[in-house]
Design a protein around this motif. Structure first.
Motif, PDB file in Angstrom:
ATOM      1  N   ASN A   1      43.136 -47.020  40.726  1.00 24.55           N
ATOM      2  CA  ASN A   1      42.497 -48.315  41.120  1.00 24.55           C
ATOM      3  C   ASN A   1      42.345 -48.652  42.494  1.00 24.55           C
ATOM      4  N   LYS A   2      43.274 -48.403  43.490  1.00 25.10           N
ATOM      5  CA  LYS A   2      43.276 -48.693  44.725  1.00 25.10           C
ATOM      6  C   LYS A   2      42.172 -47.692  45.303  1.00 25.10           C
ATOM      7  N   ILE A   3      42.087 -46.441  45.038  1.00 24.04           N
ATOM      8  CA  ILE A   3      41.251 -45.548  45.525  1.00 24.04           C
ATOM      9  C   ILE A   3      39.879 -46.070  45.084  1.00 24.04           C
ATOM     10  N   ILE A   4      39.566 -46.407  43.861  1.00 29.87           N
ATOM     11  CA  ILE A   4      38.314 -47.027  43.391  1.00 29.87           C
ATOM     12  C   ILE A   4      37.975 -48.220  44.268  1.00 29.87           C
ATOM     13  N   LEU A   5      38.880 -49.120  44.606  1.00 30.07           N
ATOM     14  CA  LEU A   5      38.480 -50.177  45.450  1.00 30.07           C
ATOM     15  C   LEU A   5      38.179 -49.873  46.648  1.00 30.07           C
ATOM     16  N   GLU A   6      38.769 -49.049  47.466  1.00 30.93           N
ATOM     17  CA  GLU A   6      38.544 -48.320  48.582  1.00 30.93           C
ATOM     18  C   GLU A   6      37.275 -47.879  48.710  1.00 30.93           C
ATOM     19  N   VAL A   7      36.885 -47.011  47.617  1.00 30.79           N
ATOM     20  CA  VAL A   7      35.464 -46.304  47.665  1.00 30.79           C
ATOM     21  C   VAL A   7      34.431 -46.936  47.272  1.00 30.79           C
ATOM     22  N   LEU A   8      34.535 -47.893  46.383  1.00 30.58           N
ATOM     23  CA  LEU A   8      33.488 -48.672  45.609  1.00 30.58           C
ATOM     24  C   LEU A   8      33.376 -50.190  46.010  1.00 30.58           C
ATOM     25  N   GLY A   9      34.672 -50.641  46.408  1.00 28.51           N
ATOM     26  CA  GLY A   9      34.541 -52.087  46.548  1.00 28.51           C
ATOM     27  C   GLY A   9      35.181 -52.778  45.574  1.00 28.51           C
ATOM     28  N   ASN A  10      35.303 -52.201  44.556  1.00 26.20           N
ATOM     29  CA  ASN A  10      35.806 -53.110  43.190  1.00 26.20           C
ATOM     30  C   ASN A  10      36.575 -52.192  42.561  1.00 26.20           C
ATOM     31  N   THR A  11      37.476 -52.686  41.286  1.00 30.02           N
ATOM     32  CA  THR A  11      38.385 -51.859  40.775  1.00 30.02           C
ATOM     33  C   THR A  11      38.032 -52.074  39.041  1.00 30.02           C
ATOM     34  N   ILE A  12      38.468 -51.208  38.418  1.00 33.65           N
ATOM     35  CA  ILE A  12      38.532 -51.254  36.984  1.00 33.65           C
ATOM     36  C   ILE A  12      39.659 -52.202  36.352  1.00 33.65           C
ATOM     37  N   HIS A  13      39.031 -53.124  35.580  1.00 32.73           N
ATOM     38  CA  HIS A  13      39.908 -54.159  35.245  1.00 32.73           C
ATOM     39  C   HIS A  13      40.358 -53.890  33.624  1.00 32.73           C
ATOM     40  N   GLN A  14      41.691 -54.210  33.428  1.00 36.37           N
ATOM     41  CA  GLN A  14      42.109 -53.920  32.184  1.00 36.37           C
ATOM     42  C   GLN A  14      41.946 -55.154  31.408  1.00 36.37           C
ATOM     43  N   LYS A  15      41.896 -54.661  30.054  1.00 30.97           N
ATOM     44  CA  LYS A  15      41.622 -55.760  29.329  1.00 30.97           C
ATOM     45  C   LYS A  15      42.530 -55.699  27.942  1.00 30.97           C
ATOM     46  N   ASN A  16      43.233 -56.619  27.682  1.00 28.18           N
ATOM     47  CA  ASN A  16      44.251 -56.187  26.453  1.00 28.18           C
ATOM     48  C   ASN A  16      43.613 -56.482  25.185  1.00 28.18           C
TER      49      ASN A  16
END
Length: 135
Positions: A95-110
């Motif tokens: 998720n940190k890599i995704i944030l670094e590359v794309l500027g946002n993250t994948i969010h977990q939904k319960n």
């Protein structure tokens, strides 16, 4: 292996990033499959090559499972299978890599969020059906 990575980088979009998972350099002491004996030594050599390659290729990202494996209790049934908390830590780094590359993250939904959205969708459908009958 490095030649294959160079080829992959040459044929994918120049904007594409590749995330590689580094194998465990710590031995799994309960290994029963002869094919996996001393696999940690193979991973150590391969990981060194991949680390060096990643230093010169900014589109290559590494998730190093050695950062999360603290002991034998972190393995399950072989050197490539880990306890849930190990995968969770790897996912956090992904998720940190995704944030670094794309500027946002994948969010977990319960599970309850999904129940809520399903209920909300069905309730909306029922409301629309009732309104059509009233008109």
């Amino acid at each position: 292996y490095i030649t294959n990575l160079e080829h992959i980088l040459s044929i994918v979009s120049k904007d594409a990033h590749i995330c590689l998972l580094l194998g465990s350099e710590k031995p799994f002491l309960n290994e029963t499959n002869d094919a996996y004996l001393d696999r940690h030594l193979y991973y150590k050599a391969l990981n060194e090559l991949l680390r060096e390659f990643a230093k010169t290729h900014k589109r290559i990202h590494l998730i190093d499972f050695n950062d999360y494996i603290k002991g034998q209790s972190d393995f399950t049934d072989n050197i490539n299978h880990y306890k849930r908390h190990v995968y969770y830590e790897a996912a956090r780094d992904a998720n940190k890599i995704i944030l670094e590359v794309l500027g946002n993250t994948i969010h977990q939904k319960n599970y309850f969020y999904y129940l809520y959205t399903m209920f909300k969708s069905r309730l909306s459908f029922i409301q629309q059906s009732v309104l059509k009958r009233i008109k």
